[in-house]
Design a protein around this motif. Sequence first.
Motif, PDB file in Angstrom:
ATOM      1  N   LYS A  61      46.027  39.030  32.855  1.00  0.00           N
ATOM      2  CA  LYS A  61      45.396  40.371  33.201  1.00  0.00           C
ATOM      3  C   LYS A  61      44.514  40.655  32.194  1.00  0.00           C
ATOM      4  CE  LYS A  61      47.624  43.278  35.628  1.00  0.00           C
ATOM      5  NZ  LYS A  61      48.768  44.468  35.898  1.00  0.00           N
ATOM      6  N   SER A  62      44.886  40.644  30.816  1.00  0.00           N
ATOM      7  CA  SER A  62      44.114  40.933  29.796  1.00  0.00           C
ATOM      8  C   SER A  62      42.841  39.886  29.571  1.00  0.00           C
ATOM      9  CB  SER A  62      44.909  40.805  28.415  1.00  0.00           C
ATOM     10  OG  SER A  62      45.883  41.784  28.324  1.00  0.00           O
ATOM     11  N   SER A  63      43.062  38.742  29.576  1.00  0.00           N
ATOM     12  CA  SER A  63      42.158  37.516  29.768  1.00  0.00           C
ATOM     13  C   SER A  63      40.970  38.069  30.768  1.00  0.00           C
ATOM     14  CB  SER A  63      42.558  36.486  30.058  1.00  0.00           C
ATOM     15  OG  SER A  63      43.659  35.779  29.097  1.00  0.00           O
ATOM     16  N   ALA A  64      41.490  38.463  32.136  1.00  0.00           N
ATOM     17  CA  ALA A  64      40.598  38.821  33.064  1.00  0.00           C
ATOM     18  C   ALA A  64      39.731  40.191  32.728  1.00  0.00           C
ATOM     19  CB  ALA A  64      41.420  39.341  34.256  1.00  0.00           C
ATOM     20  N   SER A  65      40.359  40.948  32.007  1.00  0.00           N
ATOM     21  CA  SER A  65      39.592  42.035  31.469  1.00  0.00           C
ATOM     22  C   SER A  65      38.347  41.492  30.852  1.00  0.00           C
ATOM     23  CB  SER A  65      40.587  42.864  31.008  1.00  0.00           C
ATOM     24  OG  SER A  65      39.621  44.193  30.510  1.00  0.00           O
ATOM     25  N   VAL A  66      38.595  40.787  29.500  1.00  0.00           N
ATOM     26  CA  VAL A  66      37.527  40.449  28.863  1.00  0.00           C
ATOM     27  C   VAL A  66      36.385  39.406  29.600  1.00  0.00           C
ATOM     28  CG1 VAL A  66      37.290  38.686  26.884  1.00  0.00           C
ATOM     29  CG2 VAL A  66      39.074  40.315  26.833  1.00  0.00           C
ATOM     30  N   PRO A 108      48.594  34.687  24.291  1.00  0.00           N
ATOM     31  CA  PRO A 108      49.716  34.904  24.964  1.00  0.00           C
ATOM     32  C   PRO A 108      51.070  34.924  23.916  1.00  0.00           C
ATOM     33  CG  PRO A 108      49.338  32.383  24.917  1.00  0.00           C
ATOM     34  CD  PRO A 108      47.933  33.251  24.387  1.00  0.00           C
ATOM     35  N   ASP A 109      52.073  35.606  24.459  1.00  0.00           N
ATOM     36  CA  ASP A 109      53.311  35.599  23.616  1.00  0.00           C
ATOM     37  C   ASP A 109      54.073  34.109  23.597  1.00  0.00           C
ATOM     38  OD1 ASP A 109      56.219  35.562  22.826  1.00  0.00           O
ATOM     39  OD2 ASP A 109      55.985  37.845  23.331  1.00  0.00           O
ATOM     40  N   GLY A 110      54.408  33.687  22.214  1.00  0.00           N
ATOM     41  CA  GLY A 110      54.973  32.128  22.174  1.00  0.00           C
ATOM     42  C   GLY A 110      56.140  32.115  22.921  1.00  0.00           C
ATOM     43  N   ASP A 111      57.064  33.037  23.131  1.00  0.00           N
ATOM     44  CA  ASP A 111      58.428  32.854  23.683  1.00  0.00           C
ATOM     45  C   ASP A 111      58.186  32.001  25.006  1.00  0.00           C
ATOM     46  OD1 ASP A 111      59.421  34.120  21.740  1.00  0.00           O
ATOM     47  OD2 ASP A 111      59.809  36.107  22.619  1.00  0.00           O
ATOM     48  N   LEU A 135      46.049  30.209  38.081  1.00  0.00           N
ATOM     49  CA  LEU A 135      47.074  30.345  37.263  1.00  0.00           C
ATOM     50  C   LEU A 135      48.186  31.437  37.597  1.00  0.00           C
ATOM     51  CD1 LEU A 135      45.828  29.852  33.438  1.00  0.00           C
ATOM     52  CD2 LEU A 135      47.736  28.593  34.586  1.00  0.00           C
ATOM     53  N   GLN A 136      47.371  32.566  37.966  1.00  0.00           N
ATOM     54  CA  GLN A 136      48.253  33.673  38.298  1.00  0.00           C
ATOM     55  C   GLN A 136      48.811  33.577  39.875  1.00  0.00           C
ATOM     56  OE1 GLN A 136      48.797  36.794  36.875  1.00  0.00           O
ATOM     57  NE2 GLN A 136      50.290  36.889  38.571  1.00  0.00           N
ATOM     58  N   ALA A 137      48.034  32.706  40.871  1.00  0.00           N
ATOM     59  CA  ALA A 137      48.728  32.535  42.018  1.00  0.00           C
ATOM     60  C   ALA A 137      49.687  31.438  41.885  1.00  0.00           C
ATOM     61  CB  ALA A 137      47.422  31.779  42.723  1.00  0.00           C
ATOM     62  N   LEU A 138      49.656  30.425  40.902  1.00  0.00           N
ATOM     63  CA  LEU A 138      50.702  29.693  40.680  1.00  0.00           C
ATOM     64  C   LEU A 138      52.371  30.298  40.359  1.00  0.00           C
ATOM     65  CD1 LEU A 138      49.205  26.800  39.038  1.00  0.00           C
ATOM     66  CD2 LEU A 138      50.129  26.822  41.219  1.00  0.00           C
ATOM     67  N   ILE A 139      51.897  31.340  39.478  1.00  0.00           N
ATOM     68  CA  ILE A 139      53.178  32.216  39.100  1.00  0.00           C
ATOM     69  C   ILE A 139      53.651  33.120  40.215  1.00  0.00           C
ATOM     70  CG2 ILE A 139      53.742  34.297  37.981  1.00  0.00           C
ATOM     71  CD1 ILE A 139      52.440  32.858  35.278  1.00  0.00           C
ATOM     72  N   GLY A 158      43.461  40.069  42.980  1.00  0.00           N
ATOM     73  CA  GLY A 158      43.700  41.664  42.866  1.00  0.00           C
ATOM     74  C   GLY A 158      44.836  42.008  41.950  1.00  0.00           C
ATOM     75  N   ASN A 159      45.740  41.021  41.478  1.00  0.00           N
ATOM     76  CA  ASN A 159      46.664  41.252  40.558  1.00  0.00           C
ATOM     77  C   ASN A 159      46.053  41.392  39.170  1.00  0.00           C
ATOM     78  OD1 ASN A 159      48.978  39.094  42.053  1.00  0.00           O
ATOM     79  ND2 ASN A 159      48.905  41.139  42.274  1.00  0.00           N
ATOM     80  N   LEU A 160      44.749  40.822  39.163  1.00  0.00           N
ATOM     81  CA  LEU A 160      43.947  40.565  37.696  1.00  0.00           C
ATOM     82  C   LEU A 160      43.221  41.642  37.702  1.00  0.00           C
ATOM     83  CD1 LEU A 160      43.962  36.628  37.595  1.00  0.00           C
ATOM     84  CD2 LEU A 160      45.519  38.399  36.285  1.00  0.00           C
ATOM     85  N   ASN A 161      42.995  42.439  38.758  1.00  0.00           N
ATOM     86  CA  ASN A 161      41.693  43.383  38.902  1.00  0.00           C
ATOM     87  C   ASN A 161      40.609  43.005  38.853  1.00  0.00           C
ATOM     88  OD1 ASN A 161      43.738  45.649  38.813  1.00  0.00           O
ATOM     89  ND2 ASN A 161      43.811  45.498  36.624  1.00  0.00           N
ATOM     90  N   ILE A 162      40.341  41.697  39.418  1.00  0.00           N
ATOM     91  CA  ILE A 162      39.030  41.196  39.441  1.00  0.00           C
ATOM     92  C   ILE A 162      38.444  40.948  41.044  1.00  0.00           C
ATOM     93  CG2 ILE A 162      37.822  38.636  39.675  1.00  0.00           C
ATOM     94  CD1 ILE A 162      40.028  37.615  37.743  1.00  0.00           C
ATOM     95  N   ARG A 163      37.544  41.909  40.994  1.00  0.00           N
ATOM     96  CA  ARG A 163      36.836  42.028  42.234  1.00  0.00           C
ATOM     97  C   ARG A 163      35.888  40.996  42.664  1.00  0.00           C
ATOM     98  NH1 ARG A 163      36.450  47.475  44.250  1.00  0.00           N
ATOM     99  NH2 ARG A 163      34.125  47.044  44.653  1.00  0.00           N
TER     100      ARG A 163
END
Length: 203
Positions: free
Chosen positions: A45-50, A70-73, A137-141, A169-174
């Motif tokens: 979501k942060s990537s999509a915003s950028v 991303p978080d390394g965990d 990527l978001q769709a795969l998750i 939609g999850n990523l706020n991409i219109r």
Amino acid sequence: MLAFLSSVIAFNISRFNADQQRSRDFLAAKAFLPAAFSELSEYFKSSASVLTSEWGRQGDGEINVEVPSPDGDYKLIFEKCIRHATPEVGKYLVGILVQMQIHNARLRELFRAGDGIIHIHIGRSNLIAYLYRLGELQALINKNFDFARGIDSFDSKPLEWEDLRNAYGNLNIRSQDIVVDEKMNLEEFTRRALARNSAAKQG
């Protein structure tokens, strides 16, 4: 003959026990997968915003942007799940990791700083491709979030337009706003990519 039968029985028992242990190990590892998926979703979501901000920006020049990371965990969680998963599930998770690496590399290259200042120049056609891959990527998750939670079976069906539409939609991409012309826009690009992927798998 008895010795042979005994060895076969012993082998089958050993294999059964190994399968049971692998299944238990996978369940233990999978318990952390929803958290990893959630963390990655926030990163996407942060990537999509950028990326969408760059779409709306006109012209070249200097920009002030904090590039997400991303978080390394998630890497450790994925590694443990892949080690104990069935081949089908393992391949799915590896695919997400590979696409993650590509996305990370693209984002770093896109917003590479020189002398402490970020200068970027990227065509809108490339931005459409980046947004599509991020939506993928978001769709795969999304597709196997319930599997990760243990409330549904693994979904191996290919992605469809509805999967990507929900991901955008999850990523706020219109998607309706990401348009160059009637052929070069996010929806048409996505539909063409999905058709190519489907044809490749059938071939």
